[in-house]
Scaffold this motif. Structure first.
Motif, PDB file in Angstrom:
ATOM      1  N   LEU A  10       1.055  -1.359  -0.016  1.00  0.00           N
ATOM      2  CA  LEU A  10       0.034   0.060  -0.061  1.00  0.00           C
ATOM      3  C   LEU A  10       0.951   1.176   0.028  1.00  0.00           C
ATOM      4  CD1 LEU A  10      -2.826   1.364   0.230  1.00  0.00           C
ATOM      5  CD2 LEU A  10      -2.898   1.056   2.500  1.00  0.00           C
ATOM      6  N   ILE A  15       4.048   6.558  -0.520  1.00  0.00           N
ATOM      7  CA  ILE A  15       4.394   7.005   0.956  1.00  0.00           C
ATOM      8  C   ILE A  15       5.599   6.090   1.400  1.00  0.00           C
ATOM      9  CG2 ILE A  15       3.557   6.955   3.248  1.00  0.00           C
ATOM     10  CD1 ILE A  15       0.686   6.644   2.150  1.00  0.00           C
ATOM     11  N   ARG A  65       5.132   2.124   7.801  1.00  0.00           N
ATOM     12  CA  ARG A  65       4.761   2.166   9.138  1.00  0.00           C
ATOM     13  C   ARG A  65       3.618   3.291   9.453  1.00  0.00           C
ATOM     14  NH1 ARG A  65      10.250   1.626   9.231  1.00  0.00           N
ATOM     15  NH2 ARG A  65      10.975  -0.067  10.160  1.00  0.00           N
ATOM     16  N   LYS A  66       3.457   4.099   8.904  1.00  0.00           N
ATOM     17  CA  LYS A  66       2.180   5.224   8.794  1.00  0.00           C
ATOM     18  C   LYS A  66       0.849   4.548   8.912  1.00  0.00           C
ATOM     19  CE  LYS A  66       5.281   8.644   7.249  1.00  0.00           C
ATOM     20  NZ  LYS A  66       5.800   9.082   5.924  1.00  0.00           N
ATOM     21  N   LEU A  67       1.049   3.511   8.090  1.00  0.00           N
ATOM     22  CA  LEU A  67      -0.538   2.801   7.902  1.00  0.00           C
ATOM     23  C   LEU A  67      -0.606   1.446   8.623  1.00  0.00           C
ATOM     24  CD1 LEU A  67      -0.392   3.348   3.891  1.00  0.00           C
ATOM     25  CD2 LEU A  67      -1.711   4.624   5.833  1.00  0.00           C
ATOM     26  N   THR A 105      -1.347   0.533  11.655  1.00  0.00           N
ATOM     27  CA  THR A 105      -2.418   0.590  12.654  1.00  0.00           C
ATOM     28  C   THR A 105      -3.630   0.489  11.820  1.00  0.00           C
ATOM     29  OG1 THR A 105      -1.097   2.055  13.823  1.00  0.00           O
ATOM     30  CG2 THR A 105      -3.325   1.587  14.921  1.00  0.00           C
ATOM     31  N   ALA A 106      -3.994   1.324  10.832  1.00  0.00           N
ATOM     32  CA  ALA A 106      -5.124   1.551  10.090  1.00  0.00           C
ATOM     33  C   ALA A 106      -5.357   0.015   9.271  1.00  0.00           C
ATOM     34  CB  ALA A 106      -5.174   2.434   8.965  1.00  0.00           C
ATOM     35  N   ILE A 107      -4.435  -0.675   8.780  1.00  0.00           N
ATOM     36  CA  ILE A 107      -4.628  -1.856   8.031  1.00  0.00           C
ATOM     37  C   ILE A 107      -4.830  -3.153   8.904  1.00  0.00           C
ATOM     38  CG2 ILE A 107      -3.276  -3.786   6.781  1.00  0.00           C
ATOM     39  CD1 ILE A 107      -3.970  -1.839   4.656  1.00  0.00           C
TER      40      ILE A 107
END
Lengths: 362, 70
Positions: A287, A293, A297-299, A301-303
């Protein structure tokens, strides 16, 4: 590209953990009943060949992830579109393993605890592991994976006195068709799922060992599954094995004077944890590359939150889960595990052959 | 329902304050918000006992329609 590097042994253990994953709960080869051993061997050979396709793709496109290979070989638009499908596939796979884990824990170990709590706590730990990077995941597998065969051996040896070694006879009672169907199921689950490793292979420090690692991990899983199957069928018998939902757990309950039930949980924690963390890593990394991006690591938690919610949403009950895994999953997986990788392999070969032809022609 | 909302608020606040502090690109916010919104919607529907058709059912329906699964 992240500069993290993993050693050959770490990749071998990650692959083995991934392959072992939730086979504690669902083993498609068991669909062949008494002949599951044959389905395991045939599926293992087919699975090793399929892994060989993935390894060849990785070797033909060194230091490139699945997303980068897809973009290089099929153009940016098609590459990104197919990558999005793969992101969904990895997220879906992670949520299915979460659900397998949750169902097992809630049915066997924590019957009073809501499933979302069990899955949620597990997810928090896995987010931490994925955010720590592929090197930490490799080191964790080095630490935990050796426990898996030891547990299998402890349970198998504890039951050595209460066995009927003729339980798997007669051979091929129902013909070859159920064996081939079960073997195909065993190829798609778990071998074909290793397509997720195309997001990890670029981190291997010695690319030359890739073929050997894949072959050894496939062999290791086949041996482990054969040991588990022979143990379970010789202890429980064919009839009880077909009726039981969580077979290794039932076997572990039969050891006289010794409670080894938590050891099965530990095996599932290790295998399931490895598989989910690899799937989440693959999904988040893909992703982040598709969307441009820099830091995946930024995504995470959301995933992971989406995976947890999806795991609760995806099935209504354990029977639907088992039926879906046996009847729908193998066919649903074909495009992701076979069709697209084979096209990708063909395109990779074509691209590699082209420059030499040009040189010969001139 | 309240527990679900509380869990999502805590998770989102924890991540969003990090994103704002590091001045992340708009696409990070958009992707993050989309994923969390989808998760929250499904969670609230599940908490309210109004389970929407799951992706597994949809996939099974498509495969049955094609004739791959009986």
């Amino acid at each position: 590209m992240e500069k993290a590097r993993i050693s050959s042994i770490q990749l071998f253990l990650l692959l083995t953990g991934f392959l072992y994953g939730s086979t504690v709960i669902i083993n498609p080869a068991l669909g062949a009943k008494n002949d599951a051993w044959l389905a395991i061997i045939l599926g293992g050979v087919g699975g090793a060949l399929l892994m060989g396709v993935y390894v060849s793709i990785a070797l033909l496109n060194p230091s490139r992830t699945l997303v980068e290979i897809l973009r290089d070989r099929s153009g940016k638009f098609v590459g990104n579109a197919v990558s999005i499908l793969y992101i969904w596939y990895f997220v879906h796979l992670a949520s299915l393993v979460f659900r397998n884990f949750g169902e097992f824990m809630v049915t066997v170990t924590f019957p009073e605890t809501p499933m979302i709590i069990v899955i949620g706590i597990f997810a928090v730990i896995l987010v931490y592991a994925v955010n720590s990077g592929v090197e930490v995941m490799g080191r964790l597998s080095e630490l935990f994976m050796p426990v898996v065969p030891v547990v299998v051996l402890i349970i198998s040896l504890s039951l050595i006195t209460t066995r009927d070694f003729t339980a798997f006879l007669p051979v091929l009672e129902n013909g070859m068709a159920p064996v081939l169907k079960a073997a195909f199921g065993f190829i798609t689950f778990p071998f074909g799922e290793t397509i997720a490793f195309l997001m990890l292979f670029p981190h291997l420090n010695q690319k030359g060992n890739l073929k050997k690692i894949a072959a050894l991990s496939a062999l290791f899983l086949v041996v482990l599954c054969l040991v588990i199957f022979m143990r379970d069928i010789s202890v429980l018998g064919s009839g009880l094995m077909q009726q039981a939902t969580f077979i290794p757990h039932l076997t572990s309950l039969l050891i006289p004077g010794l409670n080894v039930e938590p050891l099965v949980d530990i095996n599932l924690l290790i295998g399931g944890g490895t598989k989910i963390s690899v799937c989440i890593y693959a999904a988040v990394k893909a992703l982040s590359q598709v969307s441009g991006i820099g830091d995946y690591r930024k995504l995470t938690t959301a995933i992971t939150t989406f995976c947890v919610v999806l795991s609760i949403w995806v099935y209504e009950n354990v029977l639907e889960m088992l039926s879906w895994a046996e009847k729908v999953w193998p066919y649903y997986s074909i495009p992701f595990q076979m069709v697209i990788p084979l096209i990708l392999l063909f395109l990779s070969f074509k691209k590699r052959v082209k420059p030499s032809n040009v040189r010969n022609g001139s | 329902m309240a527990i679900v909302l509380a869990a999502f608020i805590i998770l989102s606040l924890y991540d969003l304050q990090r994103f704002i502090r590091k001045k992340e690109q708009a696409k990070v916010f958009v992707i993050y918000a989309s994923l969390m919104a989808a998760s929250l919607t499904v969670s609230l529907l599940l908490a309210a006992d109004k389970r929407p058709a799951s992706p597994a059912q949809l996939i099974e329906w498509i495969l049955k329609m094609i004739g791959v699964v009986k």
